[in-house]
Scaffold this motif. Structure first.
Motif, PDB file in Angstrom:
ATOM      1  N   ARG A  30       8.076  42.218  51.785  1.00 31.99           N
ATOM      2  CA  ARG A  30       7.004  42.577  53.485  1.00 31.99           C
ATOM      3  C   ARG A  30       7.197  42.734  54.813  1.00 31.99           C
ATOM      4  O   ARG A  30       7.067  41.146  54.831  1.00 31.99           O
ATOM      5  N   VAL A  64       6.138  47.697  58.562  1.00 34.89           N
ATOM      6  CA  VAL A  64       4.877  47.744  59.077  1.00 34.89           C
ATOM      7  C   VAL A  64       5.175  48.509  60.352  1.00 34.89           C
ATOM      8  O   VAL A  64       5.617  48.083  61.702  1.00 34.89           O
ATOM      9  N   ASP A 114       0.689  50.270  56.678  1.00 35.28           N
ATOM     10  CA  ASP A 114       1.383  49.139  55.972  1.00 35.28           C
ATOM     11  C   ASP A 114       1.398  49.616  54.804  1.00 35.28           C
ATOM     12  O   ASP A 114       0.101  49.709  54.075  1.00 35.28           O
ATOM     13  N   PRO A 115       3.040  50.310  53.895  1.00 37.38           N
ATOM     14  CA  PRO A 115       3.638  50.168  54.575  1.00 37.38           C
ATOM     15  C   PRO A 115       4.222  51.249  55.069  1.00 37.38           C
ATOM     16  O   PRO A 115       4.075  52.659  54.956  1.00 37.38           O
ATOM     17  N   ILE A 161      -2.190  45.860  62.391  1.00 37.25           N
ATOM     18  CA  ILE A 161      -1.519  47.030  61.774  1.00 37.25           C
ATOM     19  C   ILE A 161      -2.784  48.335  61.915  1.00 37.25           C
ATOM     20  O   ILE A 161      -3.513  48.302  62.047  1.00 37.25           O
TER      21      ILE A 161
END
Length: 387
Positions: A89, A127, A143-144, A140
């Motif tokens: 990730r 991301v 994500d994803p 963020i």
């Protein structure tokens, strides 16, 4: 609270607004138009003579994964020891303290879609994040966003050096197919185990990571430069009924008629720089125009650090110089990029209710090298002030 007044506003959600106003409150665009009254306690930014746009969006880069000014210690984008690593990730490698984030903000870029490189057949997840903050968890947007897969020269070169598969394009495609078959079966077995607990499959982290792909919750993000590699990516997506974006798409202009039939979005670039490998021999800034003319939704990328993120607008400007209509150039680094990444509900245009991510320019960055970024606002905060 911030009140921007008198600017030429490119909303990217309809018509431009001359002498427009934007009211920002609690990190959100509260109102945009020509007749908005400034609250008494608002911080006022007079944008007279300036262009006000959504914060720019790069739909494919590696921001924070290859840090500036160092080598191995800051190179965290390719786990090039086995060709299948979907469990990786991007958020676990990104360093928001790197100077490249500051420079991105100074270039008006407020959102970056960042992820693993192209050493592996399956590299891990991308991301979407803001370019301002100390902690990636708080930056963020989504994500994803997508699962990185790579075709062409890169996996071949990496694993030929290690004397293991894949060393051919056939093997790259076969390895990807094998993992997708396993992921489909894993998903089916998990579904069946709801009513038949004894059939529950043994936990597999790689296959778990691929579940959002086979369920069409996220697309494959396909590194493909050459025409034949682009077609292979599309062939596999069709075989498994998957969503896909065509990233780089360097020879897209040679096959635009065929790509228009498939109707998949293309994230084009980086088109600036030398041809460092054979599959870049047809690299040109004509590609965005040709694809756009064929009706294909395009975004323009930097592939940062290949091109530093602050030069995203320059890349769009060079595409405009090669014939891409200017408005489509703006779309390629704002609303189109956001839509392709699945984050247009929050960023990519100046609309009521969206995140207050704004870039303010003196001069047109798609037309003039003499332009300046006067201010960048992210989540309603003035994170770069050159006014």
């Amino acid at each position: 609270m911030i009140f921007i007044k008198n600017g030429y506003i490119k909303t990217m959600a309809g018509e431009d607004i001359e002498n427009g106003q934007i009211l920002i409150e609690e990190g959100i665009i509260k109102a945009v138009g020509k007749e908005i009254e400034a609250p008494a306690d608002a911080q006022v930014i007079d944008a007279r003579g300036l262009i006000v746009t959504p914060g720019l969006v790069d739909a494919h880069c590696h921001l924070g994964m290859w840090e500036e000014g160092i080598g191995f210690e800051g190179a965290d984008g390719n786990e090039a020891v086995e060709p299948v690593t979907p469990q990786l990730r991007a958020i676990d490698s990104i360093n928001p303290m790197d100077i490249s984030f500051q420079e991105a903000r100074e270039g008006g870029v407020t959102t970056a879609v960042s992820g693993p490189g192209s050493a592996n057949v399956i590299g891990g997840t991308f991301v979407a994040m803001k370019t301002w903050g100390k902690r990636i968890d708080n930056m963020i947007v989504k994500d994803p966003v997508a699962m990185k897969v790579a075709f062409g020269e890169n996996p071949k070169r990496v694993y030929d050096d290690q004397h293991k598969s894949p060393t051919t394009r056939m093997a790259t495609a076969a390895i990807l197919r094998e993992m997708l078959f396993e992921a489909k079966k894993y998903a089916e077995d998990k579904e069946r185990s709801i009513t038949e607990p004894d059939e529950k499959p043994e936990f597999d982290l790689k296959l778990e990571a691929l579940l959002p792909v086979v369920k069409k919750e996220i697309p494959l993000k396909a590194h493909a430069h050459r025409a034949d590699d682009i077609f292979t990516a599309l062939r596999i997506a069709k075989e498994f009924d998957l969503d896909i974006t065509l990233d780089h798409c360097t020879e897209g202009h040679l096959i635009a008629d065929e790509l228009a039939i498939d109707g998949k979005a293309a994230i084009v670039g980086p088109s600036f720089g030398s041809r460092t490998k054979f599959e870049l021999k047809n690299m040109t800034f004509d590609t965005p125009r040709v694809l756009n003319d064929a009706g294909i939704k395009i975004a323009i990328m930097t592939d940062s650090p290949v091109i530093p993120l602050q030069f995203l607008s320059m890349c769009a400007g060079l595409a405009v110089k090669s014939g891409l209509p200017e408005e489509d150039g703006w779309k390629a680094i704002t609303i189109n990029a956001a839509e392709i990444a699945g984050i247009a509900d929050r960023v990519g245009s100046i609309e009521k209710g969206k995140d207050a991510d704004i870039a303010i320019f003196k001069g047109n960055p798609l037309k003039s090298i003499d332009h300046e970024v006067k201010a960048t606002i992210i989540n309603g905060k003035l994170v770069y002030n050159n006014l």
